[in-house]
Design an enzyme around this catalytic site. Structure first.
Site, PDB file in Angstrom:
ATOM      1  N   GLY A  81       4.498  -1.506  -7.798  1.00 62.74           N
ATOM      2  CA  GLY A  81       3.836  -1.613  -6.713  1.00 62.74           C
ATOM      3  C   GLY A  81       2.323  -2.329  -7.080  1.00 62.74           C
ATOM      4  CG  ASP A 105      13.746   8.852  -4.950  1.00 61.86           C
ATOM      5  OD1 ASP A 105      12.468   9.495  -4.756  1.00 61.86           O
ATOM      6  OD2 ASP A 105      14.715   8.365  -3.864  1.00 61.86           O
ATOM      7  CB  ILE A 106       8.713  10.963  -6.869  1.00 59.20           C
ATOM      8  CG1 ILE A 106       8.265  10.638  -5.386  1.00 59.20           C
ATOM      9  CG2 ILE A 106       8.240  10.248  -7.721  1.00 59.20           C
ATOM     10  CD1 ILE A 106       6.737  10.577  -5.004  1.00 59.20           C
ATOM     11  CB  ALA A 115       2.893   6.743  -1.465  1.00 60.61           C
ATOM     12  CE1 TYR A 131       0.270   7.251   3.238  1.00 61.29           C
ATOM     13  CE2 TYR A 131      -1.703   6.665   4.528  1.00 61.29           C
ATOM     14  CZ  TYR A 131      -1.022   6.780   3.303  1.00 61.29           C
ATOM     15  OH  TYR A 131      -1.472   6.302   2.147  1.00 61.29           O
ATOM     16  CE  LYS A 173      -0.802   9.750  -0.103  1.00 60.07           C
ATOM     17  NZ  LYS A 173       0.206   9.106  -1.373  1.00 60.07           N
TER      18      LYS A 173
HETATM   19  N1  LIG Z   1      -2.204   0.362   0.230  1.00 62.43           N
HETATM   20  C1  LIG Z   1      -3.512   1.209   0.385  1.00 62.43           C
HETATM   21  O1  LIG Z   1      -4.280   0.404   1.219  1.00 62.43           O
HETATM   22  C2  LIG Z   1      -3.764   2.491   0.415  1.00 62.43           C
HETATM   23  C3  LIG Z   1      -4.916   3.004   0.965  1.00 62.43           C
HETATM   24  C4  LIG Z   1      -5.015   4.403   0.387  1.00 62.43           C
HETATM   25  C5  LIG Z   1      -4.023   5.030  -0.456  1.00 62.43           C
HETATM   26  N2  LIG Z   1      -3.205   4.325  -0.929  1.00 62.43           N
HETATM   27  C6  LIG Z   1      -2.308   5.213  -1.809  1.00 62.43           C
HETATM   28  O2  LIG Z   1      -2.305   4.454  -2.969  1.00 62.43           O
HETATM   29  C7  LIG Z   1      -0.980   4.672  -3.790  1.00 62.43           C
HETATM   30  C8  LIG Z   1      -0.483   3.286  -4.105  1.00 62.43           C
HETATM   31  O3  LIG Z   1      -0.580   2.309  -3.171  1.00 62.43           O
HETATM   32  P1  LIG Z   1       0.070   0.850  -3.198  1.00 62.43           P
HETATM   33  O4  LIG Z   1      -0.636   0.064  -2.314  1.00 62.43           O
HETATM   34  O5  LIG Z   1       0.018   0.344  -4.806  1.00 62.43           O
HETATM   35  O6  LIG Z   1       1.678   0.999  -2.901  1.00 62.43           O
HETATM   36  P2  LIG Z   1       2.752  -0.045  -3.209  1.00 62.43           P
HETATM   37  O7  LIG Z   1       2.354  -1.271  -3.357  1.00 62.43           O
HETATM   38  O8  LIG Z   1       3.834   0.119  -1.767  1.00 62.43           O
HETATM   39  O9  LIG Z   1       3.417   0.795  -4.310  1.00 62.43           O
HETATM   40  C9  LIG Z   1       3.975   2.130  -4.016  1.00 62.43           C
HETATM   41  C10 LIG Z   1       5.324   2.051  -4.890  1.00 62.43           C
HETATM   42  O10 LIG Z   1       6.038   3.248  -4.906  1.00 62.43           O
HETATM   43  C11 LIG Z   1       7.303   3.088  -4.983  1.00 62.43           C
HETATM   44  N3  LIG Z   1       8.063   4.242  -4.158  1.00 62.43           N
HETATM   45  C12 LIG Z   1       7.990   4.423  -2.971  1.00 62.43           C
HETATM   46  N4  LIG Z   1       8.955   5.479  -2.694  1.00 62.43           N
HETATM   47  C13 LIG Z   1       9.350   6.102  -3.819  1.00 62.43           C
HETATM   48  C14 LIG Z   1      10.045   7.161  -4.322  1.00 62.43           C
HETATM   49  N5  LIG Z   1      10.531   8.047  -3.383  1.00 62.43           N
HETATM   50  N6  LIG Z   1      10.018   7.386  -5.599  1.00 62.43           N
HETATM   51  C15 LIG Z   1       9.526   6.599  -6.578  1.00 62.43           C
HETATM   52  N7  LIG Z   1       8.832   5.431  -6.151  1.00 62.43           N
HETATM   53  C16 LIG Z   1       8.709   5.125  -5.039  1.00 62.43           C
HETATM   54  C17 LIG Z   1       7.608   1.717  -4.353  1.00 62.43           C
HETATM   55  O11 LIG Z   1       8.748   1.001  -4.774  1.00 62.43           O
HETATM   56  P3  LIG Z   1       9.653   0.201  -3.734  1.00 62.43           P
HETATM   57  O12 LIG Z   1       8.769  -0.708  -3.057  1.00 62.43           O
HETATM   58  O13 LIG Z   1      10.880  -0.064  -4.484  1.00 62.43           O
HETATM   59  O14 LIG Z   1      10.246   1.391  -2.755  1.00 62.43           O
HETATM   60  C18 LIG Z   1       6.316   0.967  -4.934  1.00 62.43           C
HETATM   61  O15 LIG Z   1       6.536   0.529  -6.189  1.00 62.43           O
HETATM   62  C19 LIG Z   1      -0.181   5.411  -2.699  1.00 62.43           C
HETATM   63  O16 LIG Z   1      -0.178   6.628  -3.206  1.00 62.43           O
HETATM   64  C20 LIG Z   1      -0.810   5.376  -1.412  1.00 62.43           C
HETATM   65  O17 LIG Z   1      -0.587   6.273  -0.360  1.00 62.43           O
HETATM   66  C21 LIG Z   1      -3.021   3.276  -0.631  1.00 62.43           C
END
Ligand SMILES: NC(=O)c1ccc[n+]([C@@H]2O[C@H](COP(=O)([O-])OP(=O)(O)OC[C@H]3O[C@@H](n4cnc5c(N)ncnc54)[C@H](OP(=O)(O)O)[C@@H]3O)[C@@H](O)[C@H]2O)c1
Length: 299
Positions: free
Chosen positions: A10, A36-37, A60, A125, A129
């Site tokens: 991710g 898969d978590i 997530a 969402y 969380k």
């Molecule tokens: N993006 C933002 O702006 C933002 C803001 C605040 C907080 N956050 C938090 O920051 C964290 C990282 O965000 P990010 O932007 O890096 O997200 P991301 O690029 O979408 O990465 C999330 C990763 O989690 C994997 N995933 C999804 N469901 C899963 C499951 N059930 N088991 C195992 N892996 C799983 C996805 O894989 P697949 O794609 O293959 O499903 C992806 O590799 C998250 O916890 C998010 O809630 C993000």
């Protein structure tokens, strides 16, 4: 440190991998397809096999509109998944590092949110969380829950199809007129800086809940304007209100996170403007390297 990294391909996961490895840590990356978590058994098995000291969880379900349509899946990944990790870590003795969100707040405070402020999520969402945060607190003793905000990194978010910076640049290059909200204030956060700050935080062993984003604040419109200015791109950009984009999902109009608790540990993270300049340089270096890479010829 020996770390197991979940959601490794991710946006944040990719930079955690780079930053921790560059610092000399042993990181075992696991993608969604590998772990898969939502499967408590699989999580326990992998943690037992890898014998990691630290589990970094970026996994997530965070497409906000999709969470609204499918609350069961949102709670399964963001709440039960977090609980599975907390239980497995408690059993194995590993420290859990879990990422949460500014969307646990409703935005009414209009001043940076501290860890002691009461969450009041406006959407599924955010609710899923905050449930994950509580389930970690109930099931593990040694954890960091890190609430962050507005992430962008070179890998782009797999959950959201790219990142805001790339989407703005793509639209500008295509000559599209761009309308961006100026009544949602946040802190855009570069995932390289968050990864480095996370590593520094883990080393303190001062477990608990932390707010961690870049320093400063801006609206999405101000962020878009800075992106275009720093990239030297001309575009037709205008500020609009959230109500101009009818949506079934409510979002906080103010979700800036206070870093007072993080700073009290004598730690720091750069301001968003500085981070954005470095991001733009990194993306153009990567593009340049990709353009000069030799083409593979098969046969
Ligand atoms: N993006 C933002 O702006 C933002 C803001 C605040 C907080 N956050 C938090 O920051 C964290 C990282 O965000 P990010 O932007 O890096 O997200 P991301 O690029 O979408 O990465 C999330 C990763 O989690 C994997 N995933 C999804 N469901 C899963 C499951 N059930 N088991 C195992 N892996 C799983 C996805 O894989 P697949 O794609 O293959 O499903 C992806 O590799 C998250 O916890 C998010 O809630 C993000």
């Amino acid at each position: 440190m020996k770390l197991l990294l979940l959601g490794a391909n991710g946006q944040l996961g990719s930079d955690l991998l780079r930053v921790f490895r560059a610092a000399g840590d042993s990181v075992i990356p696991a993608t969604h397809a590998e772990v898969d978590i939502c499967s408590a058994d699989r999580v326990s098995l992998v943690l037992g096999e890898t014998k990691a000291d630290v589990v970094l969880n970026t996994a997530a379900f965070h497409k906000v509109e999709e969470c609204e349509k499918n609350p069961a899946l949102a709670f399964q990944v963001n709440a039960t998944g977090a609980m599975n990790l907390a239980r497995a870590c408690q059993q194995s003795g590993a420290v859990l590092v879990h990422f949460s969100t500014d969307y646990v707040f409703d935005g009414q405070k209009r001043a940076p949110y501290e860890e002691t402020d009461l969450p009041s999520p406006l959407n599924v969402y955010g609710a899923s969380k905050i449930a994950g945060e509580h389930l970690i607190g109930c099931n593990a003793e040694r954890y960091f829950v890190i609430r962050t905000c507005g992430l962008y990194g070179v890998a782009g978010s797999s959950g959201k199809g790219g990142n805001f910076v790339e989407n703005m640049l793509k639209k500008a290059m295509a000559g599209d007129a761009m309308r961006v909200v100026d009544d949602q204030v946040l802190t855009p956060t570069y995932t390289v800086d968050l990864a480095q700050a996370t590593r520094n935080l883990i080393l303190t062993q001062k477990f608990g809940l932390y707010h961690l984003s870049s320093e400063g604040e801006c609206s999405w419109y101000e962020f878009a304007r800075s992106i275009l200015k720093l990239a030297g791109v001309d575009a037709r950009l205008s500020p609009v209100k959230t109500t101009d984009f009818p949506s079934t999902v409510q979002r906080p109009s103010y979700s800036v996170l206070s870093k007072i608790k993080f700073r009290a540990l004598a730690l720091s993270i750069p301001p968003w403007q500085d981070a954005l300049s470095r991001y733009l340089k990194e993306r153009s270096t990567q593009r340049h390297l990709a353009s000069v890479a030799p083409t593979q010829v098969s046969g």
